[in-house]
Design a protein around this motif. Sequence first.
Motif: not given
Length: 505
Positions: A271-272, A310-316, A320-323
């Motif tokens: 992210g920033k 943000g960017t990158g991959r987030v999984e639950l 995959v969860l959208p940013h």
Amino acid sequence: MKTDDLPRIQARGVTKIFAGVPALDNVDLTLHAGEVVGLLGENGAGKSTLIKVLAGVYIPEHAEITVRGDVVRFAQPIDALARGIATVHQHSSLANNLTVAQNLILGREPGLSWLPFWIRQKAILAKARAITERFGIDLPLTTLVDDLSVAQKQRVEIVRAAAEADTLIILDEPTAALNPHEVDELFELIATLKATGIPVLYVSHRLDEIPRICDRVEVLRDGKNVGGLNKEDSVPAKIIPLLVGRQLGNLFPDLPTVTEQVVFRAENVAGKLLRGVSMEIHAGEIVGLTGAIGAGQRDFARIVFGADPGTGRVELLGKVLPHGRPDLAVKAGVGYVSGDRKKDGLFPILPVWRNATVVKSEDLSTAGFILPARERKVGIELIKQFDVRTSSANKEIGDLSGGNQQKALLARWAAVTPKLLILDEPTLGVDVGARREIYDQIVALANTGMAVILVSADHAELQGMSHRVMVFTDGEVVAEMAGKDATEEAVLHARIRTDNAKAAS
């Protein structure tokens, strides 16, 4: 008796009653010149009420207050300020659109309104510089307050208070938002005030700080004095029984058993201020995130929840969860208790029960309409389950203590059984008794198979409540260690090693 030998301020028999209930019951407090006295007590013990009596905000039913031996009576805050009493509150009261110099002399500007602007500014700067030189403190006088860090703003407020007050400065939770280095700087500033003879009333929930900075402590419980301790005895083991009226025992419960199931996975999240952070958290696991303020741990939590881009991959659980979509994160099973409950968590004028049900409202509706009686029944059940102590479920949550507000927020998310619960400074400003209750609730939630992210600057909390701890510096994870090993020294060494390595390269 010489005036110099008299207490700088003395309050005897302070009694303040609200709706027939005494908030203060015959309380005594004395401070001498150059003395730092800790005022301790759980939420609701009477600390805030006593502070407001001394500051002229509340008029007590009974009190004998003397300043340098003279009996005084405060009908409004300006009366207390006129007798040299100033309060520095936890949340900044500075004018962000003005410079540091302008804030230091706000309300006491030189009478030069008829002169050209540049001459007036020069006079303001000279008067502000005289204040900083008086205390031997360097401040960026020409910088806008809005451009300062939290710690810098606090220094400005304290110096401004010291310039106005020579009887008493009250510091209310001064270290709540500071990192360890900034705490050290604050203590150096307080030592400077001591050397000038200004007494300080120091209010804090962080018991480990007390022996470092206070000459003695006074403890309130249920609106009464319950004991005073000298510097040598002002240690948590002796303070806690006075605070809660009993031996609390171990502050931290046993941690849950971690399973092999991966609930949460992050890959190269950026992210920033964040750069390529990856981690996995298993069912029942509590992972602590820590570092200096702005190091990235809070940014990571907010990106995962979708509150920040943000960017990158987030999984639950493999999904995959959208940013940037907290609404979809909540639907997928992510809960988030903000580190600033007043700004991002509470609906302060709504009743306690409704604050506990706002996330679950959709589940409690029929054909798109919320059934108030049904929602209220569920809300009352939640606040009972989480032992939210209130005189009425209809009471505005903004009137509750910090610990009970935090328990209501935990109840809010427990109601929708998230798979991942993000807790940002969950015990900030919470007294020691309520802390254990909150810790018990966190462990109970993790025992259901929930994964927990715990963002905290409290090293004891990290050690006692984390299976693993990840240390952030400059937007990156620079160290990972077992929770029991995450001492303040270990975390600091990890950060220093990284800083040294970067400097060498």
